[in-house]
Design a protein around this motif. Structure first.
Motif, PDB file in Angstrom:
ATOM      1  N   SER A   8       0.842  -1.203   0.000  1.00 14.61           N
ATOM      2  CA  SER A   8       0.000   0.000   0.000  1.00 14.61           C
ATOM      3  C   SER A   8       0.874   1.248   0.000  1.00 14.61           C
ATOM      4  CB  SER A   8      -0.939  -0.002   1.204  1.00 14.61           C
ATOM      5  OG  SER A   8      -0.202   0.035   2.407  1.00 14.61           O
ATOM      6  N   SER A  57      -7.960   1.471  -5.191  1.00 14.42           N
ATOM      7  CA  SER A  57      -7.288   2.752  -5.311  1.00 14.42           C
ATOM      8  C   SER A  57      -8.307   3.882  -5.265  1.00 14.42           C
ATOM      9  CB  SER A  57      -6.499   2.807  -6.629  1.00 14.42           C
ATOM     10  OG  SER A  57      -5.664   3.940  -6.637  1.00 14.42           O
ATOM     11  N   THR A  63      -3.069   3.599  -3.031  1.00 17.26           N
ATOM     12  CA  THR A  63      -3.409   2.330  -3.658  1.00 17.26           C
ATOM     13  C   THR A  63      -3.051   1.195  -2.708  1.00 17.26           C
ATOM     14  OG1 THR A  63      -2.975   3.271  -5.833  1.00 17.26           O
ATOM     15  CG2 THR A  63      -2.958   0.860  -5.682  1.00 17.26           C
ATOM     16  N   ARG A  64      -3.870   0.142  -2.722  1.00 16.12           N
ATOM     17  CA  ARG A  64      -3.627  -1.067  -1.930  1.00 16.12           C
ATOM     18  C   ARG A  64      -3.735  -2.260  -2.875  1.00 16.12           C
ATOM     19  NH1 ARG A  64      -6.356  -5.151   0.854  1.00 16.12           N
ATOM     20  NH2 ARG A  64      -5.535  -5.638   2.912  1.00 16.12           N
TER      21      ARG A  64
END
Length: 75
Positions: A8, A57, A63-64
């Protein structure tokens, strides 16, 4: 039996995840690409080598990416 990775960041996010998954597309800025980074293969290659992958995201929030790789138990 499996490896789970969660990656992330708190960057600008990915505006269009479907477009980012297309081979050759890069989410990197032009300046970063000029330095040789952001070749546009990262996300697609990760997906091709994972048993499952999920991307979340949000613009301005980051974002992950969650990736699962099942380990082969055959000897």
């Amino acid at each position: 039996q499996r490896v789970q990775m969660i990656l992330s960041d708190s960057g600008p996010g990915i505006a269009d995840i479907n477009q980012a998954m297309v081979e050759g597309y890069s989410t990197a800025s032009a300046k970063v690409r000029e330095m040789g980074f952001g070749a546009g293969m990262g996300l697609k290659n990760m997906q091709n080598n994972a048993d499952s992958m999920n991307i979340e995201s949000a613009a301005g929030k980051g974002t992950r990416v969650e990736i699962v790789v099942n380990l082969n138990q055959t000897i």
